[in-house]
Design a protein around this motif. Structure first.
Motif: not given
Length: 368
Positions: A153, A176-177, A200, A205
């Motif tokens: 991530v 994913r962030t 996001m 995310s």
């Protein structure tokens, strides 16, 4: 006396914690002091003013706790967390991020929009200049794509420049962030990245903040949020930064928290490289390819990749070049010493295998 670990809190206790959280001059240490002294936020809120004074708390804290705006703010937060994909994490709850809980000044409350479960996955922070050069942005995007593709991530501060490039690149490869704000989630800053934050959240995310939902931008908030960026992460990669950059604050906090610090070098003539060079002189890992990060972290028990993945990343000469930075076909031929037809044929194979992708005439590495 320590704060008891509990699996849930009552509605009254939750409302009391949200009221404490909004009090002026009440940071994590004082929040913890109140809960340790009284056993709960509910008891702290109802305690006499003399008891608060005995703890050495600022007078303004005790005076504000019953103010209408404090109650109204807590009520608004209670309504906010009832909505879909909006969550509140508390430091004595089992769903609070384990790595973040280890730091000495962990936020007592975290507002999270999106999927809070990704906060338990292995994270790498990427930070750098808000006024980054185009090569710096390209390098940030290339590393983010590769690291997100390897299962990490990507965590950053949703600022302009390097932060935004890292977040967007992770999304581009289906990774994913996590974005950590220095404002409240309902007072988003900078507005130019609002659409990115929405993307996001919509993609699974997360965007989070320790500040009350309506907290406005404040110069002191942004260095404070940096400890969360590093605290959530196994390590911090600084891509491009001046010596006075907030990115160096994040790196210093990471080192103090026992996290790895990585820095990408640049030209001695580029001001944006001087911060990275200072970090390297101070002991940060000099990073030229993703291999340098993967090797440093390979002993971590929760690594999302295997030794086979590491071998794949580091054994192919074109992928090694692409992990360092995006290249055109011609630039790859020059850097590798291969003929252009051989490079083009190999890139086609890598693209078909899902290990490389071409965008706007430049090639990027992708680890699946």
């Amino acid at each position: 006396m320590s704060i008891p670990a509990v699996s849930s809190v009552s509605p009254a206790e939750l409302e009391a914690r949200l009221r404490l959280h909004r009090l002026p001059e009440l940071g994590p240490a004082r929040f913890r002091k109140l809960l340790e002294a009284f056993g709960s936020a509910s008891k702290a809120i109802s305690a006499p003013a003399s008891a608060w004074r005995a703890l050495g708390l600022p007078q303004v804290c005790g005076e504000a706790r019953r103010a209408p705006e404090i109650r109204d703010g807590a009520s608004h937060a209670l309504a906010w967390i009832e909505r879909q994909d909006q969550h509140l994490l508390m430091w004595d709850q089992p769903d609070y991020p384990a790595l973040l809980a280890q730091i000495s000044d962990a936020p007592p409350l975290l507002f999270v929009a999106g999927d809070p479960q990704i906060l338990e996955k292995p994270q790498l922070a990427m930070v750098g200049s808000r006024r980054a050069s185009r090569p710096g942005m390209d390098i940030a995007a290339a590393f983010s794509r590769s690291l997100a593709g390897a299962g990490f991530v990507i965590t950053s501060g949703l600022a302009l420049g390097i932060d935004a490039a890292a977040h967007q690149a992770a999304l581009d490869v289906g990774g994913r962030t996590v974005g950590v704000l220095g404002t409240g989630l309902e007072n988003f800053y900078p507005q130019r990245n609002r659409r990115l934050a929405d993307a996001m959240i919509a993609s699974g995310s997360a965007v989070l903040s320790e500040f009350p939902l309506d907290a406005a931008p404040s110069a002191s908030n942004f260095p404070r949020r940096n400890r969360i960026i590093s605290g959530l992460s196994l390590g911090v990669l600084v891509v491009e930064a001046s010596v006075a950059s907030g990115s160096l604050i994040t790196a210093r906090l990471a080192a103090e928290q026992g996290r790895e610090v990585y820095a990408i070098p640049g030209s001695i003539h580029h001001p944006g490289a001087r911060g990275c060079h200072q970090l390297i002189r101070d002991g940060a890992v000099l990073v030229e390819t993703i291999e340098h990060i993967l090797e440093a972290l390979r002993g971590w028990q929760q690594l999302p990749f295997s030794t086979e993945t590491l071998a794949t990343v580091t054994s192919h000469p074109l992928l090694v070049l692409l992990h360092a930075a995006p290249h055109t076909s011609e630039a790859l031929a020059d850097a590798s010493g291969w003929t252009l037809p051989k490079v083009l044929a190999t890139l086609t194979e890598l693209e078909m295998d899902g290990r490389a992708v071409c965008e706007n005439g430049r090639w990027f590495a992708r680890v699946s």
